[in-house]
Design an enzyme around this catalytic site. Structure first.
Site, short mmCIF file in Angstrom:
data_model
loop_
_atom_site.label_atom_id
_atom_site.label_comp_id
_atom_site.label_asym_id
_atom_site.label_seq_id
_atom_site.Cartn_x
_atom_site.Cartn_y
_atom_site.Cartn_z
N HIS A 1 -5.15 -12.92 6.07
CA HIS A 1 -4.00 -12.67 6.95
C HIS A 1 -3.30 -13.98 7.34
O HIS A 1 -2.82 -14.12 8.47
CB HIS A 1 -4.44 -11.93 8.23
CG HIS A 1 -5.06 -10.60 7.98
ND1 HIS A 1 -4.33 -9.44 7.88
CD2 HIS A 1 -6.36 -10.23 7.80
CE1 HIS A 1 -5.14 -8.41 7.66
NE2 HIS A 1 -6.38 -8.87 7.59
N ASN B 1 -5.08 -2.60 10.48
CA ASN B 1 -4.24 -2.74 9.29
C ASN B 1 -3.22 -1.60 9.24
O ASN B 1 -3.21 -0.74 10.11
CB ASN B 1 -5.11 -2.70 8.01
CG ASN B 1 -5.93 -3.96 7.81
OD1 ASN B 1 -5.47 -5.06 8.08
ND2 ASN B 1 -7.16 -3.79 7.32
#
EC number: 1.11.1.6
Length: 504
Positions: A56, A129
């Protein structure tokens, strides 16, 4: 630089006499070591890049407000949900997963969906997510996922072979892979995707009654996605398209919103659930566990400084508040240590002092008096000269037994249980997901899969076709055709243990 008069100073306040010309021995001579401003600036520059996130790394963020729209106090006594209409300040960070800090926003990838709520009982981080499931269900595999989706150690290039070799070695990954190869694997922007807590969490109420929950965040901007071809054209012009879309929308007053829902499962229902309810590779069907509205969040303020607020934002699932709790989900349990540990490495042991990470509803003088010192400790006067131990004769730093959680249900002996013997139902849910797609959407799954598997060895392609076929014969046939492989030449009946063990 002094903000009052715009005059330039060094880091410790001394005026800078010349910003452009270095001090030298003679007009054309070598530099002098006594040009302290140059030395100060270049040494700071040499050290100012901090480690990027292991996953990420490329992300965007904004501040906003969460508002409760429905009463769920029967499930939780968390103060953030205490009454309809209550508002809580928050911060959100969206991201791609695989790429580095400079990666393009439009890659076929999962998107991170991390939320930080500044409640009066401390920060609550929900680190999720844009997909409700994941590739596997045991955290021991996470390091290998990182290796497989990032750069090859020999070529230093991303490798579709490594990626698919890993994914297809795990039949339970097909659910996530199907989502990733579908239209939703390429959202138009962060504003146009749903979010999920993904894991199973729990809530408990004033009576100590616990329920298991899953969090859902549904975009109010509508789901919009790009095809691979559309994304490729945009990346050629703008690698930051999702970040730009989010930033510009907020700057223009077009504030994005998401509605928050939960699914609720009682402990008794969990005992009788046909699958492991804490399995991150599976969803709970909404017909059995319908969505319950909780609230809505709106993002309405861009950060004034990206590094300060977005790059230094630190999320960890250990950050919860009374009324909310964890579950036996092994992936969640693995993250409880990993996330905080990664932030301590990346930002330092006192990263909680960074403004975006500071608890807003709790005075800093009340924060953990036994965690002191460490690099860059400044915010709370390092707890001053008060006791740094317990018990003490001043009667301070007492525990708060009223916040004890209800007993956490566990059973069984400590052992490395083979989770495949517990549940090998890998293909039911991806098969159902495939059959829900329109015919055009199915064709795009086939095409996207073929694009993503370009350069992958035939044996790995065959392994994926076999998994798809077991989910639904038409799924397997469509992928085989897109890959230009004759499905009649494939042994489709190989059992799953053999598939996993031998990769054949």
């Amino acid at each position: 630089m002094s903000k009052q008069d715009g005059k330039l100073t060094g880091l410790f306040g001394a005026p800078v006499s010349d910003r452009e010309n270095s001090m030298t021995a003679g007009r054309r001579g070598p530099l002098l070591m006594q040009d302290v401003y140059y030395l100060e600036q270049i040494s700071h520059f040499d050290r100012e890049v901090i480690p990027e996130r292991r996953m990420h790394a490329k992300g965007s963020g904004a501040f906003g407000t969460f508002t409760v729209t429905n009463d769920i106090t029967q499930y939780t006594n968390a103060k953030i949900f205490s009454e309809v209409g209550k508002q809580t300040e928050m911060f959100a960070r969206f991201s791609t997963v695989s790429g580095e800090r400079g990666a393009a926003d439009l890659e076929r990838d999962i998107r991170g969906f991390a939320l930080k709520f500044y409640t009066e009982d401390g920060n609550w981080d929900l680190v999720g997510n844009n997909t409700p499931v994941f590739f596997f269900r045991d955290p021991k595999l996470f390091i290998s996922l990182n290796r497989a989706v990032k750069r090859d150690p020999r070529t230093n290039m991303r490798s579709a072979q490594n990626n698919w070799d890993f994914w297809t070695g795990l039949p339970e990954a097909l659910h996530q892979v199907t989502i990733l190869m579908s239209d939703r694997g390429m959202p138009k922007g962060f504003r146009n995707m749903h979010g999920f807590g993904s894991h199973t969490y729990s809530m408990y109420n004033d009576k100590g009654e616990r329920v298991w929950v899953k969090y859902h965040f549904r975009t109010q901007q509508g789901i919009e996605n790009y095809t691979d071809e559309e994304a490729a054209k945009i990346v050629g012009m703008d690698r930051d398209s999702s970040q730009r879309d989010l930033y510009n929308a907020i700057e223009n007053g077009d504030y994005p919103k998401w509605k928050m829902y939960i699914q609720v499962m009682t402990e008794e229902q969990a005992k009788n659930h046909p699958d492991n309810p804490f399995d991150l590779t599976k969803v709970w069907y909404k017909k059995d566990y319908p969505l319950i509205e909780v609230g809505e969040f709106e993002l309405n303020r861009n950060p004034e400084n990206y590094f300060l607020d977005v790059e230094q934002a630190a999320f960890a699932p250990t950050n919860i508040v009374p009324g909310l709790d964890y579950s036996p989900d092994k992936m969640l349990q693995g993250r409880l240590f990993s996330y905080g540990d990664a932030q301590r490495y990346r930002l330092g042991v006192n990263h909680w002092q960074i403004p975006v990470n500071q608890p807003k509803g709790v005075g800093v003088e009340n924060l953990c008096p036994f965690s002191r010192d460490g690099q860059m400790r400044f915010l709370d006067n390092n707890q001053g000269g008060g006791p740094h131990y317990y018990p003490n004769n001043q009667g301070i730093y007492e525990s708060q037994p009223e916040h004890k959680k209800p007993p956490f249900p566990t059973d069984g002996d400590g052992y490395e249980y083979n989770y495949r013997q517990d549940d090998d139902n890998y293909f039911e849910q991806p098969g159902k997901l495939f059959r829900l797609q329109s015919e055009d959407a199915k064709e795009r799954i086939f095409t996207n899969t073929a694009n993503a598997m370009d350069g992958v060895s035939k044996d790995v392609k065959v392994r994926h076709i076999r998994h798809c076929y077991k989910a639904d014969p038409e799924y397997g046939k469509g992928v085989a055709k897109a890959l230009d492989i004759d499905i009649n030449q494939i042994d489709l009946e190989t059992n799953q243990d053999e598939t996993y063990e031998n990769f054949k």
